[in-house]
Write a protein that holds these residues in place. Sequence first.
Motif, PDB file in Angstrom:
ATOM      1  N   ASP A  97      36.620  38.350  43.151  1.00  7.72           N
ATOM      2  CA  ASP A  97      37.520  38.046  42.038  1.00  7.72           C
ATOM      3  C   ASP A  97      37.722  39.269  41.143  1.00  7.72           C
ATOM      4  O   ASP A  97      38.851  39.609  40.785  1.00  7.72           O
ATOM      5  CB  ASP A  97      36.961  36.891  41.206  1.00  7.72           C
ATOM      6  N   ALA A 125      41.074  41.807  40.967  1.00  7.36           N
ATOM      7  CA  ALA A 125      41.728  42.009  39.678  1.00  7.36           C
ATOM      8  C   ALA A 125      41.852  43.504  39.360  1.00  7.36           C
ATOM      9  O   ALA A 125      42.911  43.978  38.925  1.00  7.36           O
ATOM     10  CB  ALA A 125      40.952  41.293  38.576  1.00  7.36           C
ATOM     11  N   LEU A 150      45.822  39.936  35.307  1.00  4.83           N
ATOM     12  CA  LEU A 150      44.607  40.407  35.973  1.00  4.83           C
ATOM     13  C   LEU A 150      43.686  41.134  34.991  1.00  4.83           C
ATOM     14  O   LEU A 150      42.467  40.905  34.978  1.00  4.83           O
ATOM     15  CB  LEU A 150      44.975  41.330  37.134  1.00  4.83           C
ATOM     16  N   TRP A 173      42.062  38.678  32.607  1.00  4.52           N
ATOM     17  CA  TRP A 173      40.907  37.970  33.171  1.00  4.52           C
ATOM     18  C   TRP A 173      39.651  38.816  33.077  1.00  4.52           C
ATOM     19  O   TRP A 173      38.572  38.317  32.747  1.00  4.52           O
ATOM     20  CB  TRP A 173      41.189  37.594  34.622  1.00  4.52           C
ATOM     21  N   CYS A 177      42.222  37.996  48.924  1.00  9.12           N
ATOM     22  CA  CYS A 177      41.764  37.278  47.729  1.00  9.12           C
ATOM     23  C   CYS A 177      41.924  35.779  47.905  1.00  9.12           C
ATOM     24  O   CYS A 177      41.054  35.001  47.503  1.00  9.12           O
ATOM     25  CB  CYS A 177      42.529  37.744  46.494  1.00  9.12           C
ATOM     26  N   CYS A 224      38.336  35.010  47.010  1.00  5.99           N
ATOM     27  CA  CYS A 224      38.152  34.768  45.579  1.00  5.99           C
ATOM     28  C   CYS A 224      37.719  33.323  45.342  1.00  5.99           C
ATOM     29  O   CYS A 224      38.051  32.428  46.127  1.00  5.99           O
ATOM     30  CB  CYS A 224      39.440  35.064  44.816  1.00  5.99           C
ATOM     31  N   GLU A 242      43.043  32.446  40.176  1.00  5.46           N
ATOM     32  CA  GLU A 242      43.275  33.740  40.813  1.00  5.46           C
ATOM     33  C   GLU A 242      43.725  33.546  42.261  1.00  5.46           C
ATOM     34  O   GLU A 242      44.582  34.279  42.761  1.00  5.46           O
ATOM     35  CB  GLU A 242      42.010  34.595  40.753  1.00  5.46           C
TER      36      GLU A 242
END
Length: 239
Positions: free
Chosen positions: A57, A61, A105, A108, A199, A203, A208
Amino acid sequence: MERRKTRRVRRAAGAAVALALLFVGAATVASARGDGDGGGSGAGDASVRVPGASSADAGFARDMAVHHQQAVEMSFIVRDRTDDEDVRRLAYDIANTQANQRGMLMGWLDLWELPKVAPGGEQPMAWMAGTSGHEHGGHGSGGTEAGSGAGADGVLMPGMASRSELARLGRLDGEEAEVFFLQLMTDHHKGGVDMAEACASLCEVPAEQRLARGMVEGQQSELGLMRDMLAERGAEPRP
């Protein structure tokens, strides 16, 4: 004439996707933070799992934020190198969409209180290691081994343009600039799709994962559009 009308319809559809992303941005950030999930109060709430600094994650990002930043840069360059309405509109859509996604992104990472630089000198895309068809420390658009500096001519991740390619784009005008931009952005989107698909599989934050799947869908649509635009100019994507 019919081809031009079809292209405009596809452009309108792409603009609608970009607008939808802008509207869902706030809800997506809230979901990543834990808001709206039945009383979650944010990153400090025990019910909200905050990703680790070396997690997929966090890695996605960080890396996609860098990847997107170059797409925005290339879009601004070509905007000033051509008067073609369709190319300028495409560049505008890409810049707006990817700048918005990049903000999400980075937001986060702030919410998770994680660094925006990979910990311990970790290479870009290391979070993808071990997934089918993915190897971290991959290759750029010109097949140059990705690395940290001058030896890679600034290519950090697959699909990214090198410093010399960006400089060349800034020197071209008219149709030459259009073709080179479309070729560079095709490479860029292919690298971005590969990362977003990883992802979607790796993730763990649902918001996300949803954003990554949206990136795959949006960029694959633009890949088809750019292929058609190149064909109209007697060109094709780079091998």
